[in-house]
Design an enzyme around this catalytic site. Structure first.
Site, PDB file in Angstrom:
ATOM      1  N   ASP A   8     -16.121   1.625   6.351  1.00 19.21           N
ATOM      2  CA  ASP A   8     -14.998   2.511   6.012  1.00 19.21           C
ATOM      3  C   ASP A   8     -15.314   3.314   4.754  1.00 19.21           C
ATOM      4  O   ASP A   8     -15.009   4.508   4.675  1.00 19.21           O
ATOM      5  CB  ASP A   8     -13.718   1.703   5.785  1.00 19.21           C
ATOM      6  CG  ASP A   8     -12.650   2.570   5.113  1.00 19.21           C
ATOM      7  OD1 ASP A   8     -12.162   3.496   5.779  1.00 19.21           O
ATOM      8  OD2 ASP A   8     -12.365   2.371   3.918  1.00 19.21           O
TER       9      ASP A   8
ATOM     10  N   SER B 240      -8.596   3.008   8.612  1.00 19.44           N
ATOM     11  CA  SER B 240      -9.231   2.966   7.304  1.00 19.44           C
ATOM     12  C   SER B 240      -8.409   2.102   6.335  1.00 19.44           C
ATOM     13  O   SER B 240      -8.937   1.185   5.686  1.00 19.44           O
ATOM     14  CB  SER B 240      -9.355   4.405   6.781  1.00 19.44           C
ATOM     15  OG  SER B 240      -9.682   4.428   5.425  1.00 19.44           O
TER      16      SER B 240
ATOM     17  N   ARG C 249     -15.478  11.722   5.833  1.00 21.39           N
ATOM     18  CA  ARG C 249     -14.285  12.438   6.318  1.00 21.39           C
ATOM     19  C   ARG C 249     -13.766  13.403   5.261  1.00 21.39           C
ATOM     20  O   ARG C 249     -13.326  14.510   5.569  1.00 21.39           O
ATOM     21  CB  ARG C 249     -13.180  11.426   6.682  1.00 21.39           C
ATOM     22  CG  ARG C 249     -13.468  10.700   7.980  1.00 21.39           C
ATOM     23  CD  ARG C 249     -12.557   9.501   8.149  1.00 21.39           C
ATOM     24  NE  ARG C 249     -11.165   9.840   8.054  1.00 21.39           N
ATOM     25  CZ  ARG C 249     -10.232   9.030   7.565  1.00 21.39           C
ATOM     26  NH1 ARG C 249     -10.528   7.840   7.108  1.00 21.39           N
ATOM     27  NH2 ARG C 249      -8.981   9.424   7.533  1.00 21.39           N
TER      28      ARG C 249
ATOM     29  N   LYS D 248      -9.158  -2.300   5.075  1.00 19.90           N
ATOM     30  CA  LYS D 248      -9.262  -2.824   3.706  1.00 19.90           C
ATOM     31  C   LYS D 248      -8.172  -3.860   3.436  1.00 19.90           C
ATOM     32  O   LYS D 248      -8.426  -4.898   2.831  1.00 19.90           O
ATOM     33  CB  LYS D 248      -9.148  -1.673   2.696  1.00 19.90           C
ATOM     34  CG  LYS D 248     -10.412  -0.818   2.717  1.00 19.90           C
ATOM     35  CD  LYS D 248     -10.264   0.451   1.934  1.00 19.90           C
ATOM     36  CE  LYS D 248      -9.449   1.471   2.649  1.00 19.90           C
ATOM     37  NZ  LYS D 248      -9.821   2.867   2.468  1.00 19.90           N
TER      38      LYS D 248
ATOM     39  N   HIS E 105       0.854  -1.190   0.000  1.00 13.33           N
ATOM     40  CA  HIS E 105       0.000   0.000   0.000  1.00 13.33           C
ATOM     41  C   HIS E 105       0.887   1.236   0.000  1.00 13.33           C
ATOM     42  O   HIS E 105       1.875   1.296   0.732  1.00 13.33           O
ATOM     43  CB  HIS E 105      -0.893   0.019   1.244  1.00 13.33           C
ATOM     44  CG  HIS E 105      -1.722   1.269   1.321  1.00 13.33           C
ATOM     45  ND1 HIS E 105      -2.911   1.398   0.655  1.00 13.33           N
ATOM     46  CD2 HIS E 105      -1.496   2.444   1.937  1.00 13.33           C
ATOM     47  CE1 HIS E 105      -3.396   2.597   0.854  1.00 13.33           C
ATOM     48  NE2 HIS E 105      -2.557   3.268   1.647  1.00 13.33           N
TER      49      HIS E 105
HETATM   50  N1  URA Z   1      -6.602   6.230   2.244  1.00 17.93           N
HETATM   51  C1  URA Z   1      -7.573   5.515   2.844  1.00 17.93           C
HETATM   52  O1  URA Z   1      -7.987   4.473   2.357  1.00 17.93           O
HETATM   53  N2  URA Z   1      -8.069   5.982   4.005  1.00 17.93           N
HETATM   54  C2  URA Z   1      -7.651   7.112   4.581  1.00 17.93           C
HETATM   55  O2  URA Z   1      -8.136   7.452   5.630  1.00 17.93           O
HETATM   56  C3  URA Z   1      -6.635   7.854   3.944  1.00 17.93           C
HETATM   57  C4  URA Z   1      -6.121   7.379   2.763  1.00 17.93           C
END
Ligand code: URA
Length: 444
Positions: A161, A183, A168, A187, A82
């Site tokens: 999320d 968050s 957000r 995932k 990521h």
């Molecule tokens: N990427 C995400 O998936 N969540 C966040 O809160 C910030 C960046």
């Protein structure tokens, strides 16, 4: 009533218990908690923070609000990467097929570009026919068959999320380390991984520019990975200039293909090898980071990494011929060289100005529902620290028309400063973070 009490308690500095986060995430995903209450709670979290137990509980609650990608029957390791996002960052397009070609399964879930940063899904969708909206069942059978799937966050994965992140984004509560960590990790952990590598960007173009904030985010995510039996390692990499040369969706996909064929820019290759070596070591398929690098170089030299990308593209409905001939990608209507106005040292190539330039050209989004033009962007050959002569080409603008060329030139004029002196750029890969702490990155 539940939400009201939790807002009040968080506002006053109290903590929210695991069962309460669970109930709240379920109720919110099901539409039983209004956005205004969730927004108030998120703002209270933004100011009051969360302790490690709460971050873990929120992460688990968001995972539990949806399904999991169950790949536990596979005998091979399952590793993802990521990135916290940047400009010109097409590493995922190179890394996923490269690592999958070496026998490690890569179930990779990525996002779209928003604001000045680009997104892997938009780059992939520049390939004619390519689909990224895989269901969990599609992703599962594709990973079983060819070892890799490149997909977006489905409505089945961490739906709480998905809703909270959109909220957000609209309520100025994105920049909270506990919320970002929960968050992202909800995932990633829903992908059923056996290991995860994080690319935490630092510098003016990063989401969290300050290295200390990046390290704090890395430590928080590594702890969440450890809590869930998913060993996680982070590398801190530079985003004070774009990565590679191409910036813009189709242009970046083209550069990723050339990189898979051994003709990539050195900085892109270095970040790819550094992250890929960590993935292979976590997967346990190599003896050392050095061995991992040797295997990656061999997979590029033999063509097996590029061949794996063609297989992935074909499995997802895209035209695999793009790997043989990147001219299959959609092409911009207009292009023009941008030359240095004076002789001197390239002092900056500011990633935010480049990212905003891509939006001005029509290739990025300022709102999630904006439609983008994949063809536009920049190829920037100048790097901070280079000496350039007046009139020497620094970049090429790719645009839809003459207005676009003008907007692109204005963005380049803001981004690229040529002067008599320049600060040295940030070290490309500066730190390694694991559950054992932070070390200075030692190149292998
Ligand atoms: N990427 C995400 O998936 N969540 C966040 O809160 C910030 C960046």
């Amino acid at each position: 009533m539940l939400a009201y009490r939790l807002i009040e308690r968080k506002r006053d500095g109290g903590r929210i218990e695991a069962g309460e986060w669970r109930a709240l995430a379920h109720a919110y995903a099901a539409g039983h908690v209004p956005d205004y209450q969730m927004a108030a709670l998120l703002m209270a979290v933004y100011f009051r923070g969360m302790d490690r137990g709460e971050i873990r509980a929120l992460t688990e609650a968001m995972i539990g609000s949806g399904g999991m990608l169950d790949l536990s029957h596979l005998t091979v390791p399952r590793i993802d990467k990521h990135s916290t996002g940047g400009v010109g960052d097409k590493v995922s397009l190179v890394l996923a097929p490269l690592i999958a070609s070496l026998g490690v399964a890569v179930p990779m879930m990525s996002g779209r570009g928003l604001g000045h940063t680009g997104g892997t899904l938009d780059k992939l969708e520049a390939i004619p026919g390519m689909r990224t909206d895989l269901s969990l069942a599609d992703a599962r059978s594709q990973v079983e068959a060819i070892g890799c799937a490149l997909m977006g966050q489905t409505s089945e994965i961490a739906p709480a999320d998905r809703k909270m992140y959109a909220l957000r984004d609209a309520t100025a509560t994105v920049e909270s380390i506990p919320l970002i960590a929960a968050s992202i990790m909800s995932k990633k952990l829903a992908e059923g991984l056996t290991g995860l590598v994080l690319d935490v960007k630092r510098g003016s173009g990063a989401f969290l520019p300050d290295v200390e904030q990046g390290l704090e985010l890395a430590r928080t995510m590594i702890a969440l990975g450890a809590d869930h039996g998913c060993p996680t390692v982070a590398l801190v990499t530079a985003m004070d200039r774009p990565l590679g040369r191409a910036c813009g969706n189709a242009l970046e996909t083209e550069e990723a293909i050339y990189t898979l064929k051994g003709e990539g820019p050195p900085d892109l290759l270095e970040v790819t090898y550094a992250l890929g070596a960590e993935m292979l070591v976590l997967g346990g398929t190599v003896r050392s980071l050095e061995d991992a690098r040797r295997q990656m170089k061999a997979a590029i030299a033999s063509g097996s990494a590029a061949q794996k990308f063609a297989e992935i593209i074909e499995a997802q409905g895209g035209n695999p011929g793009v790997v043989e001939d990147p001219a299959v990608l959609p092409q911009a209507e207009a292009c023009e060289l941008y030359e240095s106005p004076q002789s001197g040292i390239v002092a900056t190539v500011k990633p935010r100005a480049i990212g905003r330039g891509i939006i001005a050209l029509g290739g990025g989004r300022s709102r999630m529902d904006d439609v983008i033009d994949p063809t536009v962007g920049f190829v920037i050959t100048a790097k901070p620290g280079d000496w350039v002569d007046a009139g020497e080409p620094l970049a090429t603008v790719f645009a839809r028309n003459a207005d676009g060329i003008r907007a692109g030139r204005a963005a380049l004029a803001e981004a690229i400063m040529v002067s008599e002196e320049a600060e040295p750029p940030l070290t490309l890969v500066s730190h390694r973070v694991s559950d054992r702490g932070v070390t200075t990155y030692a190149a292998t």
